[in-house]
Design a protein around this motif. Sequence first.
Motif, PDB file in Angstrom:
ATOM      1  N   ALA A 169     -14.523 -47.497  30.885  1.00 43.99           N
ATOM      2  CA  ALA A 169     -14.537 -46.163  31.501  1.00 43.99           C
ATOM      3  C   ALA A 169     -13.377 -46.049  32.475  1.00 43.99           C
ATOM      4  N   PHE A 170     -12.718 -44.896  32.459  1.00 36.33           N
ATOM      5  CA  PHE A 170     -11.571 -44.654  33.325  1.00 36.33           C
ATOM      6  C   PHE A 170     -11.453 -43.164  33.603  1.00 36.33           C
ATOM      7  N   LEU A 171     -10.763 -42.832  34.700  1.00 37.72           N
ATOM      8  CA  LEU A 171     -10.573 -41.434  35.044  1.00 37.72           C
ATOM      9  C   LEU A 171      -9.625 -40.758  34.065  1.00 37.72           C
ATOM     10  N   ASP A 172      -9.950 -39.523  33.712  1.00 35.22           N
ATOM     11  CA  ASP A 172      -9.067 -38.695  32.904  1.00 35.22           C
ATOM     12  C   ASP A 172      -7.877 -38.302  33.782  1.00 35.22           C
ATOM     13  N   ILE A 173      -6.655 -38.486  33.299  1.00 39.34           N
ATOM     14  CA  ILE A 173      -5.480 -38.166  34.124  1.00 39.34           C
ATOM     15  C   ILE A 173      -5.121 -36.681  34.095  1.00 39.34           C
ATOM     16  N   ASN A 174      -5.815 -35.900  33.293  1.00 38.77           N
ATOM     17  CA  ASN A 174      -5.645 -34.443  33.265  1.00 38.77           C
ATOM     18  C   ASN A 174      -7.033 -33.825  33.426  1.00 38.77           C
ATOM     19  N   PRO A 175      -7.650 -34.028  34.596  1.00 39.40           N
ATOM     20  CA  PRO A 175      -9.082 -33.744  34.743  1.00 39.40           C
ATOM     21  C   PRO A 175      -9.434 -32.265  34.870  1.00 39.40           C
ATOM     22  N   ASN A 176     -10.612 -31.937  34.361  1.00 37.55           N
ATOM     23  CA  ASN A 176     -11.199 -30.609  34.561  1.00 37.55           C
ATOM     24  C   ASN A 176     -11.715 -30.467  35.987  1.00 37.55           C
TER      25      ASN A 176
END
Length: 129
Positions: free
Chosen positions: A26-33
């Motif tokens: 699991a990782f952060l989305d680099i183009n997050p909503n």
Amino acid sequence: MPSIFTRIIQGEIPCYKIAENDRFFAFLDINPNAIGHTLCVPKKEVDKLLDLDEETYTGLMAFARKVGLALEAAVPCKRVGMTVIGLEVPHVHVHLIPLQTMANATFQHKVSLTPGEFEEVAARIRASL
């Protein structure tokens, strides 16, 4: 050719890692909503969700639930939304999105974070695991 997610899992591309075990990542989305938008993926590269074997499918959902609970504890939101679309990267991925409004779930409104803000959010979520 490996997907971008496989390259992230293998450490070839940096990410803001949230959690990992022997089968999932699991990782952060680099183009997050929204702040805290997290992706959960199986380490085994499979294109479509329904092509996963049953054990991997249920394992991914259990892993995403655990990460989602930590996300909910770490990022103020009304709820954590979950979606699987999979058109943009040919590697199964579950989006966990902190929701304040339905706009957070549309993939049409994005937020920008600095590297330091990504690191801080990732650390808060990891601390809630």
